[in-house]
Structures are given as structure tokens and as C-alpha cells.
Scaffold this active site. Structure first.
Site, mmCIF file in Angstrom:
data_model
loop_
_atom_site.group_PDB
_atom_site.id
_atom_site.type_symbol
_atom_site.label_atom_id
_atom_site.label_comp_id
_atom_site.label_asym_id
_atom_site.label_seq_id
_atom_site.Cartn_x
_atom_site.Cartn_y
_atom_site.Cartn_z
ATOM 1 N N ASP A 143 0.859 -1.189 0.000
ATOM 2 C CA ASP A 143 0.000 0.000 0.000
ATOM 3 C C ASP A 143 0.891 1.234 0.000
ATOM 4 O O ASP A 143 1.710 1.417 0.902
ATOM 5 C CB ASP A 143 -0.900 -0.010 1.235
ATOM 6 C CG ASP A 143 -2.042 0.995 1.125
ATOM 7 O OD1 ASP A 143 -1.795 2.101 0.595
ATOM 8 O OD2 ASP A 143 -3.154 0.691 1.572
ATOM 9 N N LYS A 147 -0.238 10.106 0.459
ATOM 10 C CA LYS A 147 -0.187 11.407 1.129
ATOM 11 C C LYS A 147 0.991 11.461 2.101
ATOM 12 O O LYS A 147 1.246 10.512 2.832
ATOM 13 C CB LYS A 147 -1.496 11.659 1.874
ATOM 14 C CG LYS A 147 -2.709 11.794 0.960
ATOM 15 C CD LYS A 147 -3.973 12.075 1.746
ATOM 16 C CE LYS A 147 -5.170 12.223 0.810
ATOM 17 N NZ LYS A 147 -6.437 12.482 1.553
ATOM 18 N N ARG A 217 -1.379 -8.799 -10.255
ATOM 19 C CA ARG A 217 -2.452 -7.926 -10.736
ATOM 20 C C ARG A 217 -2.119 -6.461 -10.491
ATOM 21 O O ARG A 217 -2.497 -5.588 -11.273
ATOM 22 C CB ARG A 217 -3.772 -8.297 -10.053
ATOM 23 C CG ARG A 217 -3.797 -8.064 -8.549
ATOM 24 C CD ARG A 217 -5.093 -8.533 -7.931
ATOM 25 N NE ARG A 217 -5.351 -9.903 -8.289
ATOM 26 C CZ ARG A 217 -6.565 -10.354 -8.646
ATOM 27 N NH1 ARG A 217 -7.584 -9.536 -8.672
ATOM 28 N NH2 ARG A 217 -6.720 -11.624 -8.960
#
Length: 237
Positions: A143, A147, A217
Site C-alpha cells: 500500500d 499522502k 495484478r
């Protein structure tokens, strides 16, 4: 930040992300009900007492080398490595239950026997693994937390890297793949500080995938969106 209690029963700690997404298909519910418990890396309840009872993986994999994938997504790479390396034991950690269900379907189809999985936060596994247990680790398209104020949530921070360094054997390989330039920057800054050596000798060492690589993916999505994958290889020192 979510404060959901994970179904594993592990102690609650700060976790940034999701445990579950869209509704599972009936077949995926069956995989979870019938297959998940048998693929646990330890006895029932092992994750409920971190730091108290070390998790011995020797009987789990008959003393074979153990590789760890942190956040396996849909499980394509994990199953590929299990098929390609039957002499190795693999553990996958993934808190997102939809990804766990996807992996279980792939495991059924591939009929691999040398794979175990933990559907939770990898820190719970770190808590109970003895020093020098893992021979190789993978962090593939984690992930990105784009930010700036969320960069402390990334895996390549002291909170995660220090216990990873502890559970890896000296000389163990740590692979990181990401398509986010700033994640590359943070990885190259923080991972060496945690006791790892970057093994690149030239540009092709981070531009070209590993020889045993299979596109995931997430990588295919990155390429469709014209983002450039980076393949970073470190050694635990």
C-alpha cells in the site's frame, strides 16, 4: 485508521487499512470455512499470545528453508513460488480477507502443500517468530499511502523493518517491488538504516524483474497506467 477487531483474535494494535471489501462469493466463503484453519502456520490460538510462546516452524515445514511474503494481495506470486520451489516452505501474511479467499482458491487449484498463511497483521507473526527464522522475504506492491502525512504508515518504517531484520537469517534476501517513486526513495533511505545492504550494481538491477518473477495484478495495473515498476533487492547484514 480502522479499529475493527480482526477475526483472527489477535491483540488489537494500530492498523491502517481494510480487513474486508466487497461481499465474498459463496465459493470463497467455502474456502475460508474449509481450508483456512488447516493452512495456519501454528496451532489454534498461537497469535493470541505474542511474545509468550515462540512459534517453531521446523515441524511445519520439516526443517525446510522458510520464505515470507508480506501482504500477498491475490496470491499469484505466493502460489507461483510454492509451485516453483517445492523444497521451500512459504508463509503469506495478508489482513485483507478478500485476498485471503482468492489465495485459497488458487491453492486448491494448484494443490500446493508447502504453503501456510496468516490472515492478519504480519507484526503478530513477528511477535512470535524466533530470531533468524526466515530465509527470504518479499514485499510486493505494498500500500503506497501516497499522502505525505501517511508515509509513517508504510511498511518501510522502523516499526516494521526492525522486527523483520530480527526474524530474517543473516544473509537473507529481502525483495521489494513498487511502482511509486516516493516509495522507492523511502525504501532506499530506510531499509539500509535497518540493517540491510542494497545489492544493485547497475540500473538493470532495479529496472528488470527477478528471473523467477511472475507479474501480479497490481503490477499489471501499474503498467496499464504508465507507472514504472522498480525491483529492489536487499541482503540482511
Amino acid at each position: 485508521m480502522t479499529q475493527d477487531t480482526h477475526s483472527s483474535g489477535a491483540p488489537w494494535r494500530n492498523f491502517y487499512g481494510r480487513f474486508k471489501g466487497k461481499t465474498l462469493r459463496p465459493s470463497q466463503e467455502i474456502y475460508l470455512d474449509e481450508d483456512l484453519e488447516a493452512l495456519s502456520p501454528g496451532p489454534i490460538g498461537w497469535e493470541e499470545n505474542p511474545g509468550r510462546a515462540p512459534l517453531d516452524l521446523t515441524p511445519v515445514f520439516d526443517g525446510a528453508p522458510v520464505w515470507l511474503e508480506i501482504g500477498f494481495g491475490g496470491g499469484e506470486h505466493l502460489v507461483h513460488q510454492a509451485q516453483s520451489n517445492p523444497q521451500v516452505g512459504l508463509i503469506g501474511c495478508e489482513p485483507f480477507i478478500n485476498g485471503v479467499a482468492m489465495l485459497l482458491g488458487k491453492v486448491r487449484k494448484a494443490e500446493v502443500q508447502n504453503l501456510r498463511l496468516y490472515p492478519g497483521d504480519v507484526r503478530n507473526l513477528f511477535d512470535v517468530l524466533p530470531d533468524g527464522t526466515i530465509d527470504k522475504a518479499f514485499l510486493l506492491y505494498p500500500d503506497p499511502w501516497p499522502k505525505k502525512r501517511h508515509h509513517r504508515r508504510r511498511f518501510v518504517t522502523e516499526e516494521f523493518l526492525d522486527p523483520l531484520h530480527r526474524v530474517l537469517k543473516p544473509g537473507a534476501e529481502f525483495r521489494v517491488a513498487t511502482d511509486i517513486p516516493d516509495y522507492v526513495r523511502q525504501t532506499l533511505l530506510e531499509v539500509p538504516k535497518a540493517g540491510f545492504e542494497w545489492l544493485a550494481e547497475g540500473p538493470q538491477d532495479w529496472r528488470d524483474p527477478w528471473k523467477d518473477w511472475i507479474p501480479t495484478r497490481y503490477e499489471k495495473k501499474a503498467l496499464r497506467e504508465d507507472r514504472v515498476p522498480h525491483y529492489l533487492t536487499f541482503r540482511r547484514v
